[in-house]
Design a protein around this motif. Structure first.
Motif, mmCIF file in Angstrom:
data_model
loop_
_atom_site.group_PDB
_atom_site.id
_atom_site.type_symbol
_atom_site.label_atom_id
_atom_site.label_comp_id
_atom_site.label_asym_id
_atom_site.label_seq_id
_atom_site.Cartn_x
_atom_site.Cartn_y
_atom_site.Cartn_z
ATOM 1 N N ASN A 168 27.112 35.926 25.330
ATOM 2 C CA ASN A 168 27.502 35.857 23.913
ATOM 3 C C ASN A 168 27.411 37.230 23.258
ATOM 4 O O ASN A 168 28.251 37.600 22.430
ATOM 5 N N THR A 169 26.376 37.992 23.626
ATOM 6 C CA THR A 169 26.224 39.350 23.097
ATOM 7 C C THR A 169 27.401 40.221 23.534
ATOM 8 O O THR A 169 27.994 40.954 22.730
ATOM 9 N N ILE A 170 27.747 40.138 24.823
ATOM 10 C CA ILE A 170 28.860 40.926 25.345
ATOM 11 C C ILE A 170 30.165 40.516 24.676
ATOM 12 O O ILE A 170 31.001 41.359 24.323
ATOM 13 N N LYS A 171 30.328 39.212 24.497
ATOM 14 C CA LYS A 171 31.541 38.712 23.852
ATOM 15 C C LYS A 171 31.651 39.233 22.421
ATOM 16 O O LYS A 171 32.742 39.557 21.933
ATOM 17 N N LYS A 172 30.492 39.327 21.747
ATOM 18 C CA LYS A 172 30.473 39.795 20.362
ATOM 19 C C LYS A 172 30.958 41.240 20.254
ATOM 20 O O LYS A 172 31.674 41.602 19.315
ATOM 21 N N TYR A 173 30.570 42.075 21.203
ATOM 22 C CA TYR A 173 30.914 43.497 21.128
ATOM 23 C C TYR A 173 32.188 43.850 21.895
ATOM 24 O O TYR A 173 32.695 44.962 21.801
ATOM 25 N N ASN A 174 32.688 42.899 22.691
ATOM 26 C CA ASN A 174 33.887 43.162 23.489
ATOM 27 C C ASN A 174 35.128 43.187 22.592
ATOM 28 O O ASN A 174 35.315 42.318 21.747
ATOM 29 N N SER A 175 35.951 44.200 22.757
ATOM 30 C CA SER A 175 37.153 44.329 21.932
ATOM 31 C C SER A 175 38.123 45.267 22.630
ATOM 32 O O SER A 175 37.853 45.769 23.720
ATOM 33 N N GLU A 176 39.242 45.517 21.990
ATOM 34 C CA GLU A 176 40.214 46.450 22.562
ATOM 35 C C GLU A 176 39.655 47.857 22.602
ATOM 36 O O GLU A 176 40.032 48.677 23.438
ATOM 37 N N GLN A 177 38.750 48.157 21.660
ATOM 38 C CA GLN A 177 38.141 49.493 21.614
ATOM 39 C C GLN A 177 36.956 49.625 22.572
ATOM 40 O O GLN A 177 36.610 50.723 22.993
ATOM 41 N N ASN A 178 36.339 48.509 22.918
ATOM 42 C CA ASN A 178 35.147 48.541 23.766
ATOM 43 C C ASN A 178 35.255 47.434 24.823
ATOM 44 O O ASN A 178 35.038 46.262 24.517
ATOM 45 N N ALA A 179 35.612 47.832 26.053
ATOM 46 C CA ALA A 179 35.750 46.854 27.146
ATOM 47 C C ALA A 179 34.412 46.669 27.834
ATOM 48 O O ALA A 179 33.822 47.638 28.343
ATOM 49 N N LEU A 180 33.913 45.446 27.845
ATOM 50 C CA LEU A 180 32.616 45.124 28.430
ATOM 51 C C LEU A 180 32.767 44.034 29.479
ATOM 52 O O LEU A 180 33.477 43.052 29.275
ATOM 53 N N PHE A 181 32.075 44.212 30.620
ATOM 54 C CA PHE A 181 32.041 43.187 31.662
ATOM 55 C C PHE A 181 30.608 43.068 32.165
ATOM 56 O O PHE A 181 29.851 44.041 32.185
ATOM 57 N N LEU A 182 30.273 41.864 32.601
ATOM 58 C CA LEU A 182 28.931 41.602 33.135
ATOM 59 C C LEU A 182 29.031 41.371 34.633
ATOM 60 O O LEU A 182 29.920 40.667 35.111
ATOM 61 N N GLY A 183 28.105 41.960 35.389
ATOM 62 C CA GLY A 183 28.046 41.752 36.838
ATOM 63 C C GLY A 183 26.611 41.626 37.297
ATOM 64 O O GLY A 183 25.668 41.872 36.536
ATOM 65 N N GLY A 184 26.443 41.216 38.552
ATOM 66 C CA GLY A 184 25.107 41.069 39.095
ATOM 67 C C GLY A 184 24.944 39.750 39.832
ATOM 68 O O GLY A 184 25.608 38.757 39.528
ATOM 69 N N ALA A 185 24.040 39.727 40.817
ATOM 70 C CA ALA A 185 23.870 38.558 41.671
ATOM 71 C C ALA A 185 23.466 37.321 40.881
ATOM 72 O O ALA A 185 23.961 36.221 41.138
ATOM 73 N N THR A 186 22.571 37.479 39.905
ATOM 74 C CA THR A 186 22.105 36.337 39.123
ATOM 75 C C THR A 186 23.243 35.725 38.329
ATOM 76 O O THR A 186 23.389 34.502 38.240
ATOM 77 N N MET A 187 24.070 36.577 37.735
ATOM 78 C CA MET A 187 25.209 36.094 36.957
ATOM 79 C C MET A 187 26.230 35.406 37.861
ATOM 80 O O MET A 187 26.789 34.353 37.509
ATOM 81 N N ILE A 188 26.469 35.963 39.056
ATOM 82 C CA ILE A 188 27.426 35.361 39.986
ATOM 83 C C ILE A 188 26.966 33.968 40.400
ATOM 84 O O ILE A 188 27.739 33.015 40.420
ATOM 85 N N ALA A 189 25.667 33.849 40.747
ATOM 86 C CA ALA A 189 25.121 32.549 41.156
ATOM 87 C C ALA A 189 25.251 31.528 40.036
ATOM 88 O O ALA A 189 25.619 30.371 40.263
ATOM 89 N N ASP A 190 24.970 31.946 38.796
ATOM 90 C CA ASP A 190 25.055 31.026 37.656
ATOM 91 C C ASP A 190 26.501 30.607 37.406
ATOM 92 O O ASP A 190 26.783 29.428 37.155
ATOM 93 N N ASP A 191 27.417 31.554 37.474
ATOM 94 C CA ASP A 191 28.829 31.228 37.258
ATOM 95 C C ASP A 191 29.361 30.314 38.352
ATOM 96 O O ASP A 191 30.184 29.427 38.100
ATOM 97 N N MET A 192 28.891 30.525 39.577
ATOM 98 C CA MET A 192 29.355 29.686 40.678
ATOM 99 C C MET A 192 28.876 28.247 40.514
ATOM 100 O O MET A 192 29.577 27.298 40.901
ATOM 101 N N VAL A 193 27.693 28.065 39.944
ATOM 102 C CA VAL A 193 27.225 26.713 39.631
ATOM 103 C C VAL A 193 28.178 26.060 38.636
ATOM 104 O O VAL A 193 28.548 24.886 38.777
ATOM 105 N N SER A 194 28.587 26.839 37.631
ATOM 106 C CA SER A 194 29.553 26.327 36.651
ATOM 107 C C SER A 194 30.880 25.987 37.314
ATOM 108 O O SER A 194 31.507 24.976 36.988
#
Length: 812
Positions: A225-251
């Motif tokens: 949610n924090t990344i989404k808040k600051y993500n824009s055309e002027q500021n491209a933000l992406f999240l990575g990492g093993a913990t995030m991948i495992a959580d997304d794969m559960v989803s």
């Protein structure tokens, strides 16, 4: 079985009540079903390299972390960009799962040190200092072996904000204890007390892990949610990492389960209405499917069998196999109704159950054989898929007979509508084609076999982990930025172990000044000497020159920085002093992850560019190990390669062996069963050959179109044989019945005009069921669905054309 069928038709309410009450019991345990998307689910069982990797990880400061990639439109070091990095860092640092945040704002800027090289020990500046020369900072970020292509991209447009996650001492203790006892189990050295303890530790670990995952999911959602808040055309933000991948794969798995269940049910209902045009059969078949799924999920939950990405397709498989049994029962009942219109409902149901008992049992049993052959694999999720589906489809067979028998008995007789059969001529066409066009069929088979063999020779197992995910997923987007801009995604470790003999030689060669410290030679600060620094630089430089290696971090990284700051000179005592006096927050970044003084070794942390299509992982790892052995053969030191890339490669290399073993087991066992069922070696060979041709074509297509074997497609052969052989059994069972009173041609035509429809209906339902897998975010699942859809269509064509043609040729 006759007694059971009589009981069902005489006491249908008791049977139905038993099924419904039992369904409540299993529905409760279905709510206990859990999903596991950890990296462990994609590793080989008892892989010795896993123990090596775990041992390496235990010796070095290497916290679990997430990475936020930040690409501003403006200059990365502009006030606005730095302010944005600070805002994001401050907000993320408040998250409960984050220990600390590392960014370009708080890293030590060694080229900006004042007071010469010794000034590093007094004060190391950061971007938060006021009196910095930004041109010097830019130059360091671009050229520093510590930061360039690691914390910042080489073009200085993208940076990483590293979120080090809090460690959980209880979780680590339980994990270590579980792994230790697990290794003892593998070595068969568990005592009686340890066996009991192991069971207790596994339960405690699982329960505590599940608690942590719930908290992690909540905290990860806040980070997103924090990344989404600051993500824009002027500021491209992406999240990575093993913990995030495992959580997304559960989803992903949860989404796939719900999508598969709903979509397959709707598609099956539509196809059932198309075939039968009567609500009764649609509702009954879907009811059998739903209850079979509830029972299966309840069994999985009862035995604590967790769903993984590999077994997430169990919903489609259970529904498909259940509908297959239901369709055969419905078609048989409708045939008996037309043939014996004066019979009572009980008599018709009894005849139906009796008629389909033998072929349905053997069809499901052979399907179970296909699934149990997956247990020969060394990949845990594949093994569990075999176990789960074997139990699930066995229950489906029992439920189909109980529900069909009891429900239909309670319903009034209903004349079938044969509008579809009367207007559909596909099976009749297949019968005529099989009888008349012998050479065309055999010529096509020869061509397809040759095509398949050539394609199989081109089959590969090379897969990138990034390529497992759709391009529009956050996982793929984040990994691509890290892979291409920040030095690679897949970690690999090189450990250089020093020989103690060399240390003794060096001690003897100390000059008079150094001999004053001889009594302290074992002190940690004297670990750093010219011998070790030379080896560190030698190995580091070799690794940096290799293709597919992005970032390399090691002690040599710091040595190179110091050399740059000290006119190309390196002082061993300065390194010792830095290790001793440098603040822990900096030491944990530039020293501790790469040096284990107690173990007399150095660690080289490598990240491999996983998305490079030229990468051949097995060849790359073997070359790396061989070259390092050659590089150090006269240095009294040895090197070993470990890490996630090694473990992932082990899985890839095991896929071929798993495919061959599961396929061979399926074929061998099915041949024996066919000999028993049909009491004829000739018929058994016909049945096996009829199944092998479609699989040969399938793997030929995979090889020719560059579709690599992966953890999902490795199950296709066993599953396809298991499901596809159902049609063979039902057809041969009906054909043998027809042969009692008719010649070969008439028997073939009659079989196509009766069981042929059921085969078409079930195959059509199977194809529809697997088609929904294209909605998955996991690319191997999509390929699995499409390839299985293709092979089932080939299986049907083979059963309706090749099988009767061979029967006629051999005069069976």
């Amino acid at each position: 079985m006759k007694r059971l069928f009589k009981f069902i038709v005489n006491f249908p309410k008791i049977v139905l009540s038993f099924v419904l009450v039992s369904s409540l019991f299993f529905a409760y345990y279905a709510t206990k079903l859990e999903i596991d998307a950890s990296s462990e689910t994609l590793l080989l069982q008892n892989d010795p390299d896993l123990a090596v990797w775990q041992d390496v990880a235990s010796r070095y400061v290497s916290p679990n972390f997430l990475v936020v990639t930040y690409t501003p439109n403006s200059d990365l070091l502009s006030p606005d960009s730095l302010k944005m990095i600070q805002k994001i860092s401050d907000e993320l640092s408040k998250n409960d799962m984050i220990e600390n945040v590392i960014s370009i704002l708080n890293i030590p800027l060694l080229q900006s040190v004042k007071g010469g090289l010794s000034g590093i020990l007094n004060h190391t500046p950061t971007l938060k200092d006021d009196d910095l020369d930004l041109e010097v900072v830019k130059n360091e970020l671009k050229t520093s072996p510590i930061y360039s292509n690691n914390l910042v991209s080489s073009d200085l447009k993208t940076t990483a904000i590293v979120l080090n996650l809090k460690s959980d001492k209880k979780y680590e203790a339980l994990l270590n204890e579980r792994n230790l006892l697990s290794q003892k189990e593998v070595n068969k050295t568990l005592s009686a007390d340890e066996i009991t303890k192991f069971a207790s530790v596994k339960t405690e670990f699982k329960n505590y892990r599940d608690e942590l995952r719930k908290k992690e999911h909540e905290n990860l959602q806040k980070i997103k949610n924090t990344i989404k808040k600051y993500n824009s055309e002027q500021n491209a933000l992406f999240l990575g990492g093993a913990t995030m991948i495992a959580d997304d794969m559960v989803s992903f798995v949860k989404n796939d389960l719900s999508t598969y269940g709903f979509s397959v049910a709707v598609l099956l209902a539509i196809s059932l209405w198309l075939f039968f045009r009567q609500i009764r059969w649609v509702a009954l078949a879907i009811g059998i499917c739903v209850l079979s799924l509830v029972f299966s999920m309840g069994i999985f939950g009862l035995f604590n069998w967790e769903i993984t990405v590999i077994s997430s397709n169990f919903v489609s498989l259970v529904l498909i196999i259940s509908i297959s049994v239901a369709i055969h029962l419905i078609v048989s009942y409708r045939e008996f109704y037309i043939k014996y219109q004066r019979y009572s409902q009980k008599q018709l149901v009894y005849l139906t159950l009796k008629d389909k008992a033998n072929p349905s049992f053997w069809a499901i049993f052979t399907t179970i054989i296909g699934f149990t052959s997956l247990m020969s694999a060394d990949i845990k999720p594949v093994i569990m898929l075999g176990i789960m589906m074997s139990s699930g489809i066995a229950v489906s067979l029992i439920l189909a007979f109980l529900i069909f028998g009891s429900v239909v008995t309670l319903l009034p007789k209903l004349a079938p509508k044969n509008s579809f059969e009367n207007s559909f001529s596909f099976t009749k066409f297949c019968a005529k084609f099989a009888i008349k066009d012998r050479w065309l069929i055999y010529g096509a088979c020869a061509f397809l076999i040759a095509f398949g063999i050539y394609g199989i020779s081109q089959l590969k197992v090379e897969n990138s982990f990034i390529g497992y995910f759709k391009k529009d997923t956050d996982i793929r987007s984040g990994m691509e930025v890290i892979d291409n801009e920040l030095g690679g995604t897949i970690p690999l470790d090189v450990i250089v172990k020093f020989n103690e003999v060399q240390d003794k030689v060096l001690t003897q060669e100390m000059d008079e000044f150094e001999s004053e410290f001889q009594n302290e030679a074992d002190s940690k600060k004297y670990f750093f000497n010219s011998y070790r620094t030379r080896i560190a630089l030698k190995v580091h430089d070799y690794l940096k020159e290799q293709n597919f290696i992005g970032n390399v971090s090691s002690l040599a990284t710091l040595i190179k920085v110091i050399k740059e700051l000290n006119n190309g000179e390196i002082d061993d005592f300065l390194l010792s002093a830095m290790y001793e006096k440098l603040p822990n927050e900096y030491k944990n970044i530039i020293l501790s992850p790469y040096v284990s003084i107690d173990d007399n070794e150095l660690r080289f942390s490598i990240r491999v560019v996983d998305s490079d299509e030229r990468l051949r992982r097995d060849e790359f790892i073997k070359k790396l190990q061989n070259d390092l052995n050659e590089l150090l053969k006269n240095e009294n030191a040895s090197a070993s390669v470990s890490g996630m890339l090694v473990l992932y490669n082990n899985v890839l290399q095991n896929l071929v062996a798993s495919q061959i073993s599961s396929f061979s087991i399926s074929i061998a066992v099915l041949f024996v069963l066919f000999c028993i069922v049909f009491k004829s070696i000739k018929i058994a060979l016909i049945a096996i050959i009829t199944n092998i041709i479609p699989l040969c074509v399938l793997f030929g297509i995979m090889g020719l179109f560059g579709i690599a074997l992966d953890v999902m497609s490795v199950t296709i052969a066993a599953i396809s044989i298991g499901i596809g052989v159902d049609d063979i059994i039902h057809y041969l069972h009906r054909y043998k019945h027809e042969r009692h009173t008719h010649d070969i041609n008439t028997s073939i035509k009659n079989s196509h005009a009766s069981i042929g429809y059921a085969m078409y209906y079930t195959s059509f339902a199977v194809i529809l069921g697997f088609s929904v897998m294209v909605s998955s975010n996991f690319i191997p699942t999509i390929y699995f669905g499409l390839l299985t859809l293709l092979v089932m269509a080939l299986m049907l064509s083979s059963a309706l054309i090749v099988l009767p043609r061979v029967i006629k040729t051999l005069g069976v």
